[in-house]
Design a protein around this motif. Structure first.
Motif, PDB file in Angstrom:
ATOM      1  N   SER A  99       0.829  -1.209   0.000  1.00  0.00           N
ATOM      2  CA  SER A  99       0.000   0.000   0.000  1.00  0.00           C
ATOM      3  C   SER A  99       0.864   1.259   0.000  1.00  0.00           C
ATOM      4  O   SER A  99       0.547   2.229  -0.695  1.00  0.00           O
ATOM      5  N   LEU A 100       1.965   1.247   0.739  1.00  0.00           N
ATOM      6  CA  LEU A 100       2.860   2.401   0.734  1.00  0.00           C
ATOM      7  C   LEU A 100       3.495   2.577  -0.645  1.00  0.00           C
ATOM      8  O   LEU A 100       3.653   3.705  -1.127  1.00  0.00           O
ATOM      9  N   THR A 101       3.831   1.480  -1.298  1.00  0.00           N
ATOM     10  CA  THR A 101       4.416   1.550  -2.638  1.00  0.00           C
ATOM     11  C   THR A 101       3.420   2.147  -3.629  1.00  0.00           C
ATOM     12  O   THR A 101       3.787   3.000  -4.446  1.00  0.00           O
ATOM     13  N   LEU A 102       2.163   1.732  -3.548  1.00  0.00           N
ATOM     14  CA  LEU A 102       1.150   2.271  -4.454  1.00  0.00           C
ATOM     15  C   LEU A 102       0.940   3.764  -4.222  1.00  0.00           C
ATOM     16  O   LEU A 102       0.768   4.533  -5.177  1.00  0.00           O
ATOM     17  N   GLN A 103       0.976   4.190  -2.973  1.00  0.00           N
ATOM     18  CA  GLN A 103       0.831   5.619  -2.667  1.00  0.00           C
ATOM     19  C   GLN A 103       1.972   6.415  -3.285  1.00  0.00           C
ATOM     20  O   GLN A 103       1.749   7.441  -3.938  1.00  0.00           O
ATOM     21  N   LEU A 104       3.194   5.943  -3.080  1.00  0.00           N
ATOM     22  CA  LEU A 104       4.358   6.659  -3.611  1.00  0.00           C
ATOM     23  C   LEU A 104       4.396   6.600  -5.131  1.00  0.00           C
ATOM     24  O   LEU A 104       4.819   7.563  -5.773  1.00  0.00           O
TER      25      LEU A 104
END
Length: 189
Positions: free
Chosen positions: A42-47
């Protein structure tokens, strides 16, 4: 003498910490592996939405988790270790963007230009997001992709809730206008 080995990635450490909550109460340690597996994607998708490059986003989030791991005895006891990792990843993205801007400026002065590759379907939203001021882009991504509330974004950014609401309102309006223009151009071709 008893020899204990370090747990492997994804394996609960000795002592039964596998059922620790993701966000325990104040002062209670969190399991790094569990946190990593629960939040890396989820953090990767946000970034990726913020910076427009999935592999770069993966690198940024990986670096943020590496920094968290190096300080895990302290970070694990924060009220929200994921927020710490997210903030570090965003800071890394900002630093990388500044370095890229400096490099592109240098290339431009050398009469060389960097031309990004085409990809019309994927590029439309990325291009529209890129048109937003950084604070609006960050607010839109955090709210709609990270599912953070206005209160959480305000706390993370250190601004009043009204400022975040303003950023979101302006960001949505600018995105709608930009995407409508892009859609009209595509239909006329």
């Amino acid at each position: 003498m008893t020899v204990t080995r370090e747990p492997r990635l994804g394996e609960p450490p000795p002592g039964g910490t596998a059922d620790r909550p993701e966000h325990p109460g104040r002062g209670e340690a969190v399991d790094f592996d569990g946190l990593y597996h629960a939040h890396f994607r989820s953090l990767t998708l946000q970034l990726a939405a913020y910076c427009g490059d999935l592999s770069q986003a993966q690198d940024l989030v990986q670096e943020a988790f590496c920094r968290a791991f190096a300080r895990w005895s302290r970070v694990s006891r924060y009220d929200d270790p994921v927020a710490w990792v997210r903030r570090v990843a965003w800071n890394l993205a900002t630093s990388r963007w500044r370095r890229l801007r400096t490099a592109q400026s240098w290339l431009h002065r050398q009469r060389e230009e960097h031309v990004p590759g085409p990809g019309p379907d994927r590029v439309a939203l990325t291009a529209a997001l890129a048109q937003l001021p950084a604070v609006q882009r960050r607010a839109v991504v955090l709210h709609y992709l990270a599912d953070l509330t206005v209160v959480q974004i305000a706390e993370q950014e250190g601004v009043p809730e009204g400022t975040v609401k303003s950023w979101l309102h302006r960001g949505r309006a600018a995105l709608a206008a930009q995407l409508a223009t892009t859609n009209e151009v595509n239909h006329h071709d």
